[in-house]
Design a protein around this motif. Structure first.
Motif, PDB file in Angstrom:
ATOM      1  N   ALA A 230      69.711  41.156 -24.776  1.00 26.04           N
ATOM      2  CA  ALA A 230      70.891  41.908 -24.320  1.00 26.04           C
ATOM      3  C   ALA A 230      72.154  41.063 -24.493  1.00 26.04           C
ATOM      4  O   ALA A 230      72.418  40.535 -25.556  1.00 26.04           O
ATOM      5  CB  ALA A 230      70.696  42.356 -22.879  1.00 26.04           C
ATOM      6  N   ASP A 231      72.923  40.900 -23.423  1.00 22.67           N
ATOM      7  CA  ASP A 231      74.185  40.148 -23.489  1.00 22.67           C
ATOM      8  C   ASP A 231      74.090  38.794 -22.796  1.00 22.67           C
ATOM      9  O   ASP A 231      75.112  38.215 -22.409  1.00 22.67           O
ATOM     10  CB  ASP A 231      75.314  40.966 -22.844  1.00 22.67           C
ATOM     11  CG  ASP A 231      75.602  42.250 -23.613  1.00 22.67           C
ATOM     12  OD1 ASP A 231      75.524  42.199 -24.856  1.00 22.67           O
ATOM     13  OD2 ASP A 231      75.878  43.275 -22.977  1.00 22.67           O
ATOM     14  N   THR A 232      72.878  38.277 -22.636  1.00 23.21           N
ATOM     15  CA  THR A 232      72.706  36.987 -21.978  1.00 23.21           C
ATOM     16  C   THR A 232      73.335  35.874 -22.820  1.00 23.21           C
ATOM     17  O   THR A 232      73.011  35.728 -24.001  1.00 23.21           O
ATOM     18  CB  THR A 232      71.214  36.675 -21.769  1.00 23.21           C
ATOM     19  OG1 THR A 232      70.598  37.770 -21.092  1.00 23.21           O
ATOM     20  CG2 THR A 232      71.041  35.397 -20.968  1.00 23.21           C
ATOM     21  N   PRO A 233      74.252  35.080 -22.250  1.00 21.91           N
ATOM     22  CA  PRO A 233      74.909  34.022 -23.016  1.00 21.91           C
ATOM     23  C   PRO A 233      73.910  32.952 -23.453  1.00 21.91           C
ATOM     24  O   PRO A 233      72.995  32.586 -22.714  1.00 21.91           O
ATOM     25  CB  PRO A 233      75.933  33.433 -22.035  1.00 21.91           C
ATOM     26  CG  PRO A 233      76.110  34.479 -20.981  1.00 21.91           C
ATOM     27  CD  PRO A 233      74.781  35.164 -20.867  1.00 21.91           C
ATOM     28  N   CYS A 234      74.097  32.454 -24.684  1.00 24.29           N
ATOM     29  CA  CYS A 234      73.244  31.394 -25.220  1.00 24.29           C
ATOM     30  C   CYS A 234      74.058  30.105 -25.366  1.00 24.29           C
ATOM     31  O   CYS A 234      75.292  30.140 -25.433  1.00 24.29           O
ATOM     32  CB  CYS A 234      72.685  31.833 -26.584  1.00 24.29           C
ATOM     33  SG  CYS A 234      71.601  30.608 -27.359  1.00 24.29           S
ATOM     34  N   SER A 235      73.359  28.982 -25.459  1.00 26.87           N
ATOM     35  CA  SER A 235      74.030  27.688 -25.592  1.00 26.87           C
ATOM     36  C   SER A 235      74.825  27.581 -26.887  1.00 26.87           C
ATOM     37  O   SER A 235      75.724  26.753 -27.011  1.00 26.87           O
ATOM     38  CB  SER A 235      73.005  26.558 -25.527  1.00 26.87           C
ATOM     39  OG  SER A 235      72.085  26.648 -26.602  1.00 26.87           O
ATOM     40  N   CYS A 236      74.503  28.429 -27.891  1.00 28.85           N
ATOM     41  CA  CYS A 236      75.205  28.382 -29.176  1.00 28.85           C
ATOM     42  C   CYS A 236      76.543  29.101 -29.125  1.00 28.85           C
ATOM     43  O   CYS A 236      77.315  29.052 -30.077  1.00 28.85           O
ATOM     44  CB  CYS A 236      74.336  28.978 -30.275  1.00 28.85           C
ATOM     45  SG  CYS A 236      74.145  30.774 -30.172  1.00 28.85           S
ATOM     46  N   GLY A 237      76.820  29.805 -28.008  1.00 25.35           N
ATOM     47  CA  GLY A 237      78.053  30.557 -27.889  1.00 25.35           C
ATOM     48  C   GLY A 237      77.885  32.032 -28.164  1.00 25.35           C
ATOM     49  O   GLY A 237      78.795  32.826 -27.898  1.00 25.35           O
ATOM     50  N   ASN A 238      76.724  32.407 -28.690  1.00 25.43           N
ATOM     51  CA  ASN A 238      76.443  33.810 -28.956  1.00 25.43           C
ATOM     52  C   ASN A 238      75.733  34.406 -27.743  1.00 25.43           C
ATOM     53  O   ASN A 238      75.593  33.741 -26.708  1.00 25.43           O
ATOM     54  CB  ASN A 238      75.570  33.941 -30.207  1.00 25.43           C
ATOM     55  CG  ASN A 238      75.836  35.231 -30.961  1.00 25.43           C
ATOM     56  OD1 ASN A 238      76.189  36.248 -30.370  1.00 25.43           O
ATOM     57  ND2 ASN A 238      75.652  35.189 -32.274  1.00 25.43           N
ATOM     58  N   THR A 239      75.258  35.616 -27.848  1.00 30.66           N
ATOM     59  CA  THR A 239      74.507  36.246 -26.762  1.00 30.66           C
ATOM     60  C   THR A 239      73.220  36.850 -27.301  1.00 30.66           C
ATOM     61  O   THR A 239      73.134  37.220 -28.468  1.00 30.66           O
ATOM     62  CB  THR A 239      75.326  37.366 -26.086  1.00 30.66           C
ATOM     63  OG1 THR A 239      75.666  38.356 -27.065  1.00 30.66           O
ATOM     64  CG2 THR A 239      76.597  36.810 -25.446  1.00 30.66           C
ATOM     65  N   GLY A 240      72.208  36.943 -26.428  1.00 29.77           N
ATOM     66  CA  GLY A 240      70.974  37.628 -26.768  1.00 29.77           C
ATOM     67  C   GLY A 240      70.057  36.905 -27.728  1.00 29.77           C
ATOM     68  O   GLY A 240      69.184  37.529 -28.336  1.00 29.77           O
ATOM     69  N   CYS A 241      70.212  35.602 -27.873  1.00 31.04           N
ATOM     70  CA  CYS A 241      69.340  34.840 -28.783  1.00 31.04           C
ATOM     71  C   CYS A 241      67.936  34.705 -28.197  1.00 31.04           C
ATOM     72  O   CYS A 241      67.720  34.860 -26.988  1.00 31.04           O
ATOM     73  CB  CYS A 241      69.915  33.445 -29.037  1.00 31.04           C
ATOM     74  SG  CYS A 241      71.517  33.423 -29.847  1.00 31.04           S
ATOM     75  N   LEU A 242      66.982  34.382 -29.058  1.00 30.28           N
ATOM     76  CA  LEU A 242      65.603  34.153 -28.622  1.00 30.28           C
ATOM     77  C   LEU A 242      65.552  33.128 -27.500  1.00 30.28           C
ATOM     78  O   LEU A 242      64.764  33.261 -26.560  1.00 30.28           O
ATOM     79  CB  LEU A 242      64.753  33.681 -29.810  1.00 30.28           C
ATOM     80  CG  LEU A 242      63.296  33.337 -29.523  1.00 30.28           C
ATOM     81  CD1 LEU A 242      62.516  34.585 -29.100  1.00 30.28           C
ATOM     82  CD2 LEU A 242      62.639  32.704 -30.748  1.00 30.28           C
ATOM     83  N   GLU A 243      66.391  32.113 -27.586  1.00 31.52           N
ATOM     84  CA  GLU A 243      66.425  31.060 -26.565  1.00 31.52           C
ATOM     85  C   GLU A 243      66.680  31.613 -25.172  1.00 31.52           C
ATOM     86  O   GLU A 243      66.209  31.064 -24.173  1.00 31.52           O
ATOM     87  CB  GLU A 243      67.504  30.039 -26.926  1.00 31.52           C
ATOM     88  CG  GLU A 243      67.639  28.887 -25.948  1.00 31.52           C
ATOM     89  CD  GLU A 243      68.693  27.888 -26.387  1.00 31.52           C
ATOM     90  OE1 GLU A 243      69.658  27.674 -25.617  1.00 31.52           O
ATOM     91  OE2 GLU A 243      68.563  27.330 -27.493  1.00 31.52           O
ATOM     92  N   THR A 244      67.408  32.710 -25.073  1.00 27.48           N
ATOM     93  CA  THR A 244      67.789  33.249 -23.764  1.00 27.48           C
ATOM     94  C   THR A 244      66.658  33.990 -23.062  1.00 27.48           C
ATOM     95  O   THR A 244      66.775  34.308 -21.873  1.00 27.48           O
ATOM     96  CB  THR A 244      68.993  34.203 -23.894  1.00 27.48           C
ATOM     97  OG1 THR A 244      68.599  35.379 -24.627  1.00 27.48           O
ATOM     98  CG2 THR A 244      70.145  33.520 -24.597  1.00 27.48           C
ATOM     99  N   VAL A 245      65.559  34.282 -23.805  1.00 27.35           N
ATOM    100  CA  VAL A 245      64.470  35.039 -23.194  1.00 27.35           C
ATOM    101  C   VAL A 245      63.101  34.372 -23.322  1.00 27.35           C
ATOM    102  O   VAL A 245      62.164  34.748 -22.614  1.00 27.35           O
ATOM    103  CB  VAL A 245      64.371  36.464 -23.792  1.00 27.35           C
ATOM    104  CG1 VAL A 245      65.582  37.306 -23.390  1.00 27.35           C
ATOM    105  CG2 VAL A 245      64.240  36.407 -25.305  1.00 27.35           C
ATOM    106  N   ALA A 246      62.966  33.386 -24.222  1.00 26.33           N
ATOM    107  CA  ALA A 246      61.638  32.831 -24.480  1.00 26.33           C
ATOM    108  C   ALA A 246      61.529  31.332 -24.271  1.00 26.33           C
ATOM    109  O   ALA A 246      60.423  30.793 -24.285  1.00 26.33           O
ATOM    110  CB  ALA A 246      61.200  33.165 -25.914  1.00 26.33           C
ATOM    111  N   SER A 247      62.631  30.627 -24.080  1.00 22.83           N
ATOM    112  CA  SER A 247      62.580  29.171 -23.917  1.00 22.83           C
ATOM    113  C   SER A 247      62.191  28.798 -22.489  1.00 22.83           C
ATOM    114  O   SER A 247      62.216  29.632 -21.571  1.00 22.83           O
ATOM    115  CB  SER A 247      63.938  28.552 -24.243  1.00 22.83           C
ATOM    116  OG  SER A 247      64.912  28.950 -23.282  1.00 22.83           O
ATOM    117  N   GLY A 248      61.850  27.531 -22.311  1.00 21.81           N
ATOM    118  CA  GLY A 248      61.544  27.050 -20.970  1.00 21.81           C
ATOM    119  C   GLY A 248      62.726  27.180 -20.032  1.00 21.81           C
ATOM    120  O   GLY A 248      62.575  27.560 -18.859  1.00 21.81           O
TER     121      GLY A 248
END
Length: 401
Positions: free
Chosen positions: A252-270
């Motif tokens: 969705a619109d979850t902010p990611c460390s890369c500055g984008n939103t909705g990346c895999l990192e925002t839902v599947a990382s530790g």
């Protein structure tokens, strides 16, 4: 006569071009005979034999003993010249580093975990780590030290030997890590990101026919290393395997460390799992807490872990369909959880073409926590071999050979 006079130089030139790859295959343990080299390289046996002879003459490869053959004469066994050499290596984490001695062919010894505060920055953290690595080298004979390798939890510019805009390594951006290590130890140094190191480390112990593979490390962040035709594939700018910032519907619109939103990192990382479980009221402070809860069957943690594996499987399915690898290896702390691995495997079988998954290996990394360490050491040994080969080339030019 004319035909003979042109064939010799061409063969010699081809043999010289093969030399670096031959050294790499022998150093990593993927080949130990001229016949195996010819098969892996797809080159004429005569050209490979000439290249090996050149390397033996220069002391970079040695031949000894024999090994069983399927027919004909027994094959001589190839090993690196000066095979008593070694590399010291470290796999860096946020609060600890795994250190050890890496031998040619991927052997590993004297492994331990030591405190390492990556947040202190390189000027403070590297000298302390160097003391530990120096002590390892002293124990095994400093005169036999061939290289130093580091596995880093961030994107690495291999050409400059530095990390580039790391999200979890404050103060490390563009610090010249390999140059610092080379000055400190007086031997070649190599540094790469942890997923690439794991991919290379695991590849050294896998079946030779597994020439294409994807290694995924799933810890606080997510990274992938890609092996193509038995070699690490870096891509045009060194960013191959950067799956963590592929956008997924569940992000969705979850902010990611890369500055984008909705990346895999925002839902599947530790890190995402810690955030998600906290939002659901769970008492978790770290990824280790998440793993502990899921290991003990906590329903909320298990559901979150399984969903994370499903998201990762969706992203991997696209890559597996496109690349058609022999194997997908899963490493990092989340790969120790069966619900996570099962979800990834299920999604791959569900979403990939049957021809792609018919013989696909999907399993945990066999070297466990040591894969990155072995890979970092292999990179260092390969760098030392490349430097030695370059020196031989300069000597040959100077002598007119």
């Amino acid at each position: 006569m004319n035909e003979i006079s042109t064939r010799g130089p061409r063969t010699a030139k081809g043999a010289s071009a093969l030399a670096p790859r031959i050294l790499e295959l022998v150093a990593s343990g993927q080949a130990s005979s001229r016949a195996e080299l010819a098969g892996l390289l797809g080159a004429a046996a005569s050209t490979v034999s000439l290249a090996v002879s050149q390397l033996v003459e220069r002391g970079l490869i040695a031949e000894e003993g024999t090994q069983a053959s399927t027919g004909g004469r027994p094959r001589k066994v190839l090993r690196l010249g000066g095979a008593d050499g070694f590399a010291v290596a470290a796999d860096l984490g946020g609060r600890h580093a795994r250190v050890g001695v890496v031998l040619p062919g991927g052997g590993l010894t004297d492994v331990s975990t030591v405190p390492f505060a990556i947040a202190d920055g390189p000027e403070a953290a590297l000298p302390r780590l160097a003391e530990t690595l120096q002590a390892l080298a002293e124990e095994h004979g400093p005169g036999r030290l061939r290289g130093v390798g580091l596995s880093l939890p961030g994107p690495v510019d291999v050409a400059s030997g530095s990390v580039v805009m790391p999200s979890r390594m404050p103060g490390w951006n563009r610090f010249p890590i390999t140059a610092w290590l080379q000055e400190r130890f007086g031997v070649p140094a190599a540094a790469d990101n942890d997923a690439n190191c794991m991919a290379v480390g695991e590849h050294t112990v896998r079946p030779a026919e597994h020439r294409q593979s994807i290694m995924v490390k799933i810890g606080s962040a997510i990274g992938a290393g890609v092996i193509v035709d038995g070699r690490l594939f870096r891509g045009a700018t060194g960013a191959a395997g950067e799956i963590t910032h592929i956008r997924v519907v569940g992000g969705a619109d979850t902010p990611c460390s890369c500055g984008n939103t909705g990346c895999l990192e925002t839902v599947a990382s530790g890190a995402a799992l810690v955030r998600i479980l906290r939002e659901r009221g769970a008492q978790v402070e770290s990824l280790e807490d998440v793993v502990r809860l899921a290991t003990h069957g906590d329903p909320e943690a298990t559901r979150a872990v399984r969903k994370a594996g499903d998201y990762l499987g969706q992203v991997l399915a696209t890559n597996v369909n496109f690349f058609n690898p022999n194997a997908v290896y899963l490493g990092g702390i989340l790969s120790t959880l069966e619900p996570f691995v099962a979800a990834v495997r299920s999604q791959l079988y569900e979403s990939c073409h049957p021809l792609v998954t018919e013989h696909l290996t999907i399993e945990r990394v066999s070297l466990s926590a040591d894969a990155g360490l072995v890979g970092a050491g292999q990179f260092a040994l390969q760098r030392a071999l490349a430097d030695a080969l370059s020196e031989v080339g300069r000597t040959d030019l100077a002598s007119g050979r």
